[in-house]
Design an enzyme around this catalytic site. Structure first.
Site, mmCIF file in Angstrom:
data_model
loop_
_atom_site.group_PDB
_atom_site.id
_atom_site.type_symbol
_atom_site.label_atom_id
_atom_site.label_comp_id
_atom_site.label_asym_id
_atom_site.label_seq_id
_atom_site.Cartn_x
_atom_site.Cartn_y
_atom_site.Cartn_z
ATOM 1 N N HIS A 1 59.151 12.389 99.167
ATOM 2 C CA HIS A 1 59.419 12.889 100.523
ATOM 3 C C HIS A 1 59.495 11.765 101.562
ATOM 4 O O HIS A 1 59.870 12.033 102.719
ATOM 5 C CB HIS A 1 58.346 13.889 100.957
ATOM 6 C CG HIS A 1 58.330 15.155 100.162
ATOM 7 N ND1 HIS A 1 59.443 15.951 100.008
ATOM 8 C CD2 HIS A 1 57.331 15.770 99.468
ATOM 9 C CE1 HIS A 1 59.129 17.007 99.258
ATOM 10 N NE2 HIS A 1 57.862 16.910 98.908
ATOM 11 N N ASP B 1 54.727 20.450 89.852
ATOM 12 C CA ASP B 1 54.476 21.651 90.638
ATOM 13 C C ASP B 1 55.579 22.680 90.406
ATOM 14 O O ASP B 1 55.535 23.778 90.953
ATOM 15 C CB ASP B 1 54.330 21.332 92.136
ATOM 16 C CG ASP B 1 55.351 20.329 92.636
ATOM 17 O OD1 ASP B 1 56.318 20.027 91.899
ATOM 18 O OD2 ASP B 1 55.187 19.837 93.774
HETATM 19 ZN ZN LIG Z 1 56.362 18.813 95.006
#
Ligand SMILES: [Zn+2]
Length: 314
Positions: free
Chosen positions: A128, A252
């Site tokens: 990110h 995830d």
């Molecule tokens: Zn993630």
């Protein structure tokens, strides 16, 4: 030479503290290493020592102003990065430098032929982080710095980055959006944080067509994600002919993760690994480095990483 798999990890990756109850916890690395040990995978892999990334290496992907912000935020004792939702503690800068440097060390080992492929079990994660902004539990973009390092130091021209984390790798996309030397393929849940990654974000200029986003609704699993890797990434990679394959390996996207709604199983992660391994074998002598991104259910994360590392070794 028989294929060998390298493994980067260190107790030092537990020194970045995120606060009680935060999903991106030091226990993630502890759980993974314990599982790899139990599964006999520490004995089957070659340890690669991490080292801190240098400022010059970070500047290939991040602005000098952002690096100054990180240093100042940590020095001032902030509990959260001022650019985004990444927790900080006293050791966060050192840990983040070692996370990025760990992936670079894995690239060096693969490019030197000491190992065929490698997994970097590092934290904080990276995908990110944009050139100017840490966010989403990330400080520095580990995988992007690894791609630039391979190009700058090892003469690699074309790098494929595949990202199977449940979240879109917005930072990686930003860094390479108009690049032309890095193909970025990303399966992720949509809608979900950080909100980017639609199919019509496909790159610009020399990078036109080299950004491939494949968003899927919550509940997606093997058919959608393994299918996208097999039916869309493989032919795209055949056209691109990568000289190094990097993987933003987020777990995830596994069934049961508290932050995501995908339903991938450990067998599916083994299959995704086999697909990217196949691409690396076909185009670049098997050269592949994966780096840990997300994955927040400790037992599920550890089991999925074990399936991934086992598939890298197999
Ligand atoms: Zn993630």
């Amino acid at each position: 030479m028989a294929p060998m798999t390298g493994l980067v990890t260190s107790d030092a990756y537990t020194a970045h503290l995120t606060g009680a109850g935060h999903p991106e916890s030091p226990d993630r690395v502890r759980a993974i290493v314990a599982k790899l040990r139990d599964a006999g995978l520490l004995d089957r892999t070659v340890p690669i020592a991490p080292r801190p990334v240098t400022e010059a290496e970070l500047l290939r992907c991040h602005s000098a102003a952002y690096l100054r912000i990180v240093r100042e935020d940590v020095a001032e004792g902030l509990h959260k990065l001022s650019t985004g939702d990444t927790p900080l503690s006293a050791q966060s800068l050192e840990t983040a430098l070692l996370a990025t440097g760990g992936v670079l060390a894995a690239v060096d080992a693969v490019m030197a032929g000491r190992v065929t492929n490698a997994a970097a079990i590092v934290r904080p994660p990276g995908h990110h982080a944009t050139p100017t902004k840490g966010m989403g539990f990330c400080v520095f973009n580990n995988v992007a710095c690894a791609a630039r390092h391979a190009q700058a130091v090892h003469g690699v021209k074309r790098v494929l980055i595949a990202d199977w984390d449940v979240h879109h790798g917005n930072g990686t996309q930003d860094i390479f959006y108009a690049d032309g030397t890095v193909m970025f393929f990303d399966t992720h849940q949509s809608p979900l944080y950080p909100g980017t990654g639609s199919r019509d974000e496909t790159g610009a200029g020399p990078g036109a067509g080299l950004i491939m986003n494949r968003p899927f609704a919550a509940g997606a699993g093997r058919a959608e994600i393994v299918g996208a890797f097999r039916d869309e990434l493989v032919p795209a990679a055949d056209a691109f002919r990568p000289e190094l394959v990097l993987v933003s390996a987020g777990f995830d996207s596994r069934i049961g993760d508290p932050l995501g709604g995908f339903r991938l199983t450990d067998d599916d992660f083994a299959e995704l690994t086999a697909i990217v391994k196949g691409i690396a074998a076909k185009h670049c002598g098997g050269r592949l480095v994966s780096t840990l991104e997300g994955g927040y259910a400790l037992d599920g994360l550890a089991a999925a990483v074990a399936a991934h590392v086992q598939a890298l070794c197999g």
